[in-house]
Design a protein around this motif. Sequence first.
Motif, PDB file in Angstrom:
ATOM      1  N   ILE A  16       0.742  -1.254   0.098  1.00  0.00           N
ATOM      2  CA  ILE A  16      -0.089   0.049  -0.010  1.00  0.00           C
ATOM      3  C   ILE A  16       0.801   1.356   0.013  1.00  0.00           C
ATOM      4  CG2 ILE A  16      -1.570   1.506   1.441  1.00  0.00           C
ATOM      5  CD1 ILE A  16      -3.240  -0.926   0.065  1.00  0.00           C
ATOM      6  N   GLY A  17       1.998   1.231   0.935  1.00  0.00           N
ATOM      7  CA  GLY A  17       2.990   2.334   0.908  1.00  0.00           C
ATOM      8  C   GLY A  17       3.569   2.781  -0.485  1.00  0.00           C
ATOM      9  N   ILE A  18       4.300   1.649  -1.167  1.00  0.00           N
ATOM     10  CA  ILE A  18       4.489   1.722  -2.429  1.00  0.00           C
ATOM     11  C   ILE A  18       3.596   2.023  -3.551  1.00  0.00           C
ATOM     12  CG2 ILE A  18       5.466   0.314  -4.218  1.00  0.00           C
ATOM     13  CD1 ILE A  18       6.935  -1.517  -1.989  1.00  0.00           C
ATOM     14  N   ARG A  19       2.375   1.784  -3.684  1.00  0.00           N
ATOM     15  CA  ARG A  19       1.458   2.160  -4.384  1.00  0.00           C
ATOM     16  C   ARG A  19       0.642   3.713  -4.163  1.00  0.00           C
ATOM     17  NH1 ARG A  19      -0.624  -1.666  -7.683  1.00  0.00           N
ATOM     18  NH2 ARG A  19      -0.267  -3.948  -7.384  1.00  0.00           N
ATOM     19  N   SER A  20       0.874   4.115  -2.967  1.00  0.00           N
ATOM     20  CA  SER A  20       0.203   5.210  -2.482  1.00  0.00           C
ATOM     21  C   SER A  20       1.258   6.547  -2.860  1.00  0.00           C
ATOM     22  CB  SER A  20      -0.395   5.447  -1.095  1.00  0.00           C
ATOM     23  OG  SER A  20       0.633   5.180  -0.175  1.00  0.00           O
ATOM     24  N   CYS A  21       2.825   6.205  -2.578  1.00  0.00           N
ATOM     25  CA  CYS A  21       3.841   7.128  -2.320  1.00  0.00           C
ATOM     26  C   CYS A  21       5.004   6.684  -3.036  1.00  0.00           C
ATOM     27  CB  CYS A  21       3.808   8.024  -1.165  1.00  0.00           C
ATOM     28  SG  CYS A  21       4.546   6.901   0.150  1.00  0.00           S
ATOM     29  N   GLY A  22       5.246   5.381  -3.406  1.00  0.00           N
ATOM     30  CA  GLY A  22       6.256   4.886  -3.746  1.00  0.00           C
ATOM     31  C   GLY A  22       7.354   4.599  -2.774  1.00  0.00           C
ATOM     32  N   ASP A  23       7.012   4.565  -1.618  1.00  0.00           N
ATOM     33  CA  ASP A  23       7.912   4.140  -0.390  1.00  0.00           C
ATOM     34  C   ASP A  23       7.399   3.151   0.477  1.00  0.00           C
ATOM     35  OD1 ASP A  23      10.510   5.589   0.823  1.00  0.00           O
ATOM     36  OD2 ASP A  23       9.321   4.585   2.607  1.00  0.00           O
ATOM     37  N   GLU A  24       8.215   2.058   0.983  1.00  0.00           N
ATOM     38  CA  GLU A  24       7.552   1.184   1.934  1.00  0.00           C
ATOM     39  C   GLU A  24       6.967   1.773   3.210  1.00  0.00           C
ATOM     40  OE1 GLU A  24      10.429  -1.766   2.666  1.00  0.00           O
ATOM     41  OE2 GLU A  24      10.917  -2.275   0.625  1.00  0.00           O
ATOM     42  N   GLY A  25       7.183   2.790   3.601  1.00  0.00           N
ATOM     43  CA  GLY A  25       6.768   3.354   4.835  1.00  0.00           C
ATOM     44  C   GLY A  25       7.174   2.367   6.136  1.00  0.00           C
ATOM     45  N   LEU A  26       6.526   2.586   7.259  1.00  0.00           N
ATOM     46  CA  LEU A  26       6.661   1.952   8.487  1.00  0.00           C
ATOM     47  C   LEU A  26       5.443   1.406   9.169  1.00  0.00           C
ATOM     48  CD1 LEU A  26       8.832   0.430  10.520  1.00  0.00           C
ATOM     49  CD2 LEU A  26       8.472   2.774  11.617  1.00  0.00           C
ATOM     50  N   LEU A  27       4.996   0.306   9.204  1.00  0.00           N
ATOM     51  CA  LEU A  27       3.832   0.037  10.133  1.00  0.00           C
ATOM     52  C   LEU A  27       4.062   0.341  11.483  1.00  0.00           C
ATOM     53  CD1 LEU A  27       0.994  -0.996   9.449  1.00  0.00           C
ATOM     54  CD2 LEU A  27       1.867  -3.442   9.579  1.00  0.00           C
ATOM     55  N   SER A  28       3.278   1.318  11.985  1.00  0.00           N
ATOM     56  CA  SER A  28       3.643   1.837  13.263  1.00  0.00           C
ATOM     57  C   SER A  28       2.743   1.117  14.389  1.00  0.00           C
ATOM     58  CB  SER A  28       3.563   3.261  13.551  1.00  0.00           C
ATOM     59  OG  SER A  28       2.444   3.761  13.146  1.00  0.00           O
TER      60      SER A  28
END
Length: 144
Positions: free
Chosen positions: A43-55
Amino acid sequence: MTTPSAVEARIRMRLGQSDAHYGGDLIDAALVLRVFGDLATEIGIRSCGDEGLLSEYSGLRFTAPVHCGDFIEATARLVRRSRLRCLIEFEAYKVIEARYDDRPSAAQVLDRPVLVCRGEGTLVLPWAATARSPHRLTSTGARP
């Protein structure tokens, strides 16, 4: 937070003997959370191009056991997004059930998938990624 256009991720997988954690070939609930984590990454990659961090997770409910040989299908749906956070809904269903009681290789497709787990999670996005994202939000929450 705003409501984004539909961003979803889905995975179907078979749980093998190496996934067993408890007696009776029962799968540990942490495996389902690991799958949710992978979906949040997508979802992070699809929405902004980054894996992000599930907090964080919230509202998790485990509703049915999962055993070796079962197939689960898990989905994640982006519900809301702010500049630095995504709220994601998760669901996992058992879609095929091992039937080792019949014979060692028996299984059956379930007429109705069985809900295994449901919950929400918050994905934190790095500022640098959101600033470059084609889906980024303005300070008012609207898309540019």
